[in-house]
Every structure is written in C-alpha cells, then in structure tokens.
Design an enzyme around this catalytic site. Structure first.
Site, PDB file in Angstrom:
ATOM      1  N   CYS A 142       0.801  -1.102   0.023  1.00 17.75           N
ATOM      2  CA  CYS A 142      -0.016  -0.104   0.145  1.00 17.75           C
ATOM      3  C   CYS A 142       0.918   1.500  -0.211  1.00 17.75           C
ATOM      4  O   CYS A 142       1.725   1.503  -1.061  1.00 17.75           O
ATOM      5  CB  CYS A 142      -0.835  -0.122   1.310  1.00 17.75           C
ATOM      6  SG  CYS A 142      -2.340   1.102   0.785  1.00 17.75           S
ATOM      7  N   HIS A 237      -4.360  -4.378   0.520  1.00 18.47           N
ATOM      8  CA  HIS A 237      -4.014  -5.008   1.902  1.00 18.47           C
ATOM      9  C   HIS A 237      -4.482  -6.373   1.937  1.00 18.47           C
ATOM     10  O   HIS A 237      -5.522  -6.721   2.856  1.00 18.47           O
ATOM     11  CB  HIS A 237      -4.714  -4.051   2.990  1.00 18.47           C
ATOM     12  CG  HIS A 237      -3.899  -2.803   3.238  1.00 18.47           C
ATOM     13  ND1 HIS A 237      -2.835  -2.888   3.996  1.00 18.47           N
ATOM     14  CD2 HIS A 237      -4.378  -1.523   3.199  1.00 18.47           C
ATOM     15  CE1 HIS A 237      -2.589  -1.503   4.198  1.00 18.47           C
ATOM     16  NE2 HIS A 237      -3.522  -0.623   3.603  1.00 18.47           N
ATOM     17  N   GLU A 239      -2.994  -8.588   3.606  1.00 20.33           N
ATOM     18  CA  GLU A 239      -2.752  -9.214   4.969  1.00 20.33           C
ATOM     19  C   GLU A 239      -3.960  -8.867   5.977  1.00 20.33           C
ATOM     20  O   GLU A 239      -3.745  -9.286   7.055  1.00 20.33           O
ATOM     21  CB  GLU A 239      -1.366  -8.240   5.466  1.00 20.33           C
ATOM     22  CG  GLU A 239      -1.560  -7.198   5.848  1.00 20.33           C
ATOM     23  CD  GLU A 239      -1.762  -6.092   4.858  1.00 20.33           C
ATOM     24  OE1 GLU A 239      -1.611  -4.722   5.448  1.00 20.33           O
ATOM     25  OE2 GLU A 239      -1.832  -6.349   3.692  1.00 20.33           O
TER      26      GLU A 239
END
EC number: 2.3.1.31
Length: 306
Positions: A142, A237, A239
């Site tokens: 990001c 994102h 994760e």
C-alpha cells in the site's frame, strides 16, 4: 516449518491458537537449519495487529523463517508503548551491516501527506537504499509501495476524489504461466483496499523496468514488479484480517468523519449484517509464492552473497 519470533511477542498466543508453528529465537539457535531472514519494516500505527497479520501469512509455508521487526527511530509512535518497541524492534542503525533474504515494508496512514513531509521519510529512504543493497527481494504494501515507486522510479501518487474503501475484484493481465508470483491464482480474485491515493497505470507503463502483473477495473494496478523480481509492489492490503475494514469504518464513524460503507464487504451492503472475507486464500498464495519463488529458490545460501 516454524516461524522464528522474539520471546514474549504478543502475537505468539494468537498464532499458536490458530495452530501456526512458532518458536523462539533461543530455541532456533540450537537447530541446524538456515532459516530465511525476513525484515518487517512496520509503519502501521497498530503495530501488534500488523505483526500478527504478517506473521500469520509468513508462518503458513513449509520454510523456516526468522523475523526482525524494524521501526523508524525518527517517528514517535502514539499507539504502541515504548517498552514494546524497545523489547521487539530494531532500527536501521541496528541492522545496517546485516543481509536479509527478504523485506516487507508495510503501509502507513499518511498517504494524504506529501512524501517529503512525512516525518520519517528521510529515514525510510535510507531503509529503501538498504533494501537494494542488502536484501534479495522486497515486498512493499500500500503506502509502502507508493513510497518506493516514488523513490526508486520517480512515480508520484495522485489524490483520489474519494477514498478507495472495500474489497475489489482483480484480474491478471499477463500470462500467469510465465510469472511464478502468480502461480495458482484464480482468474478473478479479491483484495481489500483502504486508501486516499493511487498510482496511475500510465505512469507505471512509462517505466521499462516495471511490469503490472494484476489490476482491478475499479481501483487500478494491484501487483507491480521490477523485471528482476527483487522489488514487488502491492497497492492493496491482502494481509488484512476479516474485521479490519469493519474496525476502520466504525473508527471513522465514531470520529464524526464522512465515510462510505466499504464496498463488497458486508452482506447486502449492510453494516449490521455479516461481513464477507473472501481474500484470505489469495493472501496466503501471494505470500507463499513470494517467499518460495522470489526468496527461497533465488537467494544465495550464504548471506554474504546477497
């Protein structure tokens, strides 16, 4: 294989409850195994949450991984105790003479600030220089990806009319049979995004050293890579936990900010209904492919050769 983490790291209990094999650095010393050395430059304010998210993904592969957590010393963190940073984190000064198989540079909620005005950007530039000379492959996430594209390739970010917020469909726009990072990817896959800025596709395409591996019709380029595979840039994102977007949404609501409901996230687009977390398979595959094909199978056995 286990992931090697510092003793008493708060993420340990969560990871063990999820049956992710973790061992302490002390125990790992007594094993005759050369683990992958991965540095995580954690720029997110909720450090423990981000540690857990990334360690979960790194611990889900059959390769032993040893972690060093890094933070910028020139930034005062308001959301984590100094004790936690002193106990578990290092700075670039502590590792400047080391070599790493891989590095992850996280996002940060500073994308509406000019890069040069971010209080730790000079230090981050030192870290990014280090990633070129002392790290075999670096994964940027990001804002970390935007900062690296700006610093390494002079590609600036652009402010969006409104925040990109939600879970979006992506597709591969290159022959995935020729790209190891994309092995096993579905033709269409989903990724969370939460950002106020973007990097334009046409700006990336002007740089011959870069390739766009995957993108979204709604939110633009997603996976960008240098042609030698040593720099990977992820604009979303993957994760994120299932509840992260929900937490961000209600945080902004409680602060009185105007925030739209995250797209494609709540059932029937209703925050009172269950959320749909449909990106975890992609996230695990992305991280395992990076570690396996871009780090483990390519990095020299001797750290000196990196």
């Amino acid at each position: 294989m286990p992931i090697v983490i510092p003793k008493d790291l708060p993420a340990t209990e969560t990871l063990e409850n999820e049956n992710i094999f973790v061992i302490t650095e002390h125990r790992a010393i007594h094993q005759d195994i050369r683990p992958l050395k991965i540095a995580i430059v954690n720029l997110m304010p909720k450090k423990i949450e981000t540690e857990t998210q990334l360690l979960r993904l790194l611990g889900n592969i059959p390769i032993q991984v040893s972690i060093d957590l890094i933070h910028p010393k020139t930034h005062h963190s308001k959301n984590i105790s100094e004790k936690h940073l002193l106990s578990f984190y290092k700075t670039i000064d502590d590792i400047k003479n080391e070599k790493f198989d891989g590095m992850i540079i996280t996002g940060a909620p500073v994308e509406q600030i000019a890069f040069e005005d971010v209080d730790y950007f000079q230090e981050l530039k030192t870290i990014m220089d280090f990633s070129v000379t002392n790290v075999f492959s670096t994964l940027h996430i990001c804002w970390g990806a935007q900062a690296a594209l700006y610093y390494h390739y002079n590609i600036n970010k652009n402010i969006l009319p409104k925040k990109v917020f939600g879970v979006f469909s992506h597709h591969i726009n290159i022959n995935k049979g020729t790209v190891k990072l994309l092995r096993g990817f579905d033709d269409k896959f989903y990724v969370p995004h939460s950002r106020h800025t973007e990097v334009k596709k046409e700006d990336i395409e002007k740089v011959p050293e870069l390739e766009i591996f995957a993108e979204s019709n709604e939110v633009g380029p997603y996976i960008i890579a240098s042609k030698n595979g040593r720099q990977i840039f992820i604009t979303g994102h993957p994760e994120y936990d299932a509840n992260t977007l929900k937490s961000e949404y209600y945080r902004d609501i409680n602060l009185g900010k105007h925030i739209e409901i995250p797209k494609n996230y709540f059932k029937n687009n209703n925050p009172r209904e269950e959320l749909i977390a449909n990106w975890r398979g992609h996230a695990n595959l992305l991280f395992s492919n990076w570690l396996n094909y871009y780090v483990y199978q390519e990095t020299p056995y001797s750290y000196i050769s990196i």
